[in-house]
Design a protein around this motif. Sequence first.
Motif, PDB file in Angstrom:
ATOM      1  N   LEU A 157      40.831   9.622  24.754  1.00 46.07           N
ATOM      2  CA  LEU A 157      40.446   9.027  23.477  1.00 46.07           C
ATOM      3  C   LEU A 157      39.346   9.845  22.807  1.00 46.07           C
ATOM      4  O   LEU A 157      39.414  10.127  21.610  1.00 46.07           O
ATOM      5  N   GLN A 203      39.899  11.869  19.327  1.00 45.13           N
ATOM      6  CA  GLN A 203      39.141  11.414  18.161  1.00 45.13           C
ATOM      7  C   GLN A 203      38.197  12.496  17.646  1.00 45.13           C
ATOM      8  O   GLN A 203      37.969  12.586  16.436  1.00 45.13           O
ATOM      9  N   ASP A 239      49.065  12.631  19.898  1.00 45.64           N
ATOM     10  CA  ASP A 239      48.029  11.605  19.759  1.00 45.64           C
ATOM     11  C   ASP A 239      48.629  10.210  19.875  1.00 45.64           C
ATOM     12  O   ASP A 239      48.139   9.370  20.636  1.00 45.64           O
ATOM     13  N   LEU A 259      48.306   8.038  23.440  1.00 53.45           N
ATOM     14  CA  LEU A 259      47.517   6.804  23.442  1.00 53.45           C
ATOM     15  C   LEU A 259      48.344   5.626  23.949  1.00 53.45           C
ATOM     16  O   LEU A 259      47.869   4.841  24.775  1.00 53.45           O
ATOM     17  N   PHE A 280      35.508   0.180  23.320  1.00 58.15           N
ATOM     18  CA  PHE A 280      36.642   0.975  22.850  1.00 58.15           C
ATOM     19  C   PHE A 280      36.481   1.326  21.377  1.00 58.15           C
ATOM     20  O   PHE A 280      36.636   2.486  20.983  1.00 58.15           O
ATOM     21  N   VAL A 281      36.165   0.336  20.564  1.00 59.63           N
ATOM     22  CA  VAL A 281      36.000   0.572  19.129  1.00 59.63           C
ATOM     23  C   VAL A 281      34.844   1.535  18.873  1.00 59.63           C
ATOM     24  O   VAL A 281      34.950   2.458  18.054  1.00 59.63           O
ATOM     25  N   THR A 305      33.646   3.837  20.925  1.00 65.81           N
ATOM     26  CA  THR A 305      34.057   5.170  21.359  1.00 65.81           C
ATOM     27  C   THR A 305      35.001   5.799  20.345  1.00 65.81           C
ATOM     28  O   THR A 305      34.877   6.977  20.015  1.00 65.81           O
ATOM     29  N   TYR A 306      35.936   5.020  19.849  1.00 63.50           N
ATOM     30  CA  TYR A 306      36.920   5.502  18.874  1.00 63.50           C
ATOM     31  C   TYR A 306      36.222   6.010  17.609  1.00 63.50           C
ATOM     32  O   TYR A 306      36.465   7.124  17.156  1.00 63.50           O
TER      33      TYR A 306
END
Length: 108
Positions: free
Chosen positions: A2, A6, A27, A31, A85-86, A88-89
């Motif tokens: 990820l 990103q 990608d 994922l 997660f959000v 990191t994204y």
Amino acid sequence: YLIIMQIAQGIYFASEIEPSPAFTLIDSVGLLWIVGWWLLRDSRKRGVAWVYDMGFFLSIAWPLIMPYYLLKTRGAKGLLLILAFVGTYIGAGVVGMALYLLLAPATG
């Protein structure tokens, strides 16, 4: 995975270059594969049954399935994983944009 993807997306965005079709495919498929693989291992560990066609189900609705699954199996701790997660994204995308802006030759 990820973070790397990103950062690359951030570089593409900052450089205003369209990602190649191969990158876009890798990608997207990568994922989904990683989310599916993690969900399989985690659901086996926690004794949660799968739907019949999980691949199709994930490809259509993984952004809805994962938060539901995390909240159902972990309660409030699942919210922390969703936020991680959000974060990191978004954070990796910002790092990619910053790297491009810092390292790209200045155009005049």
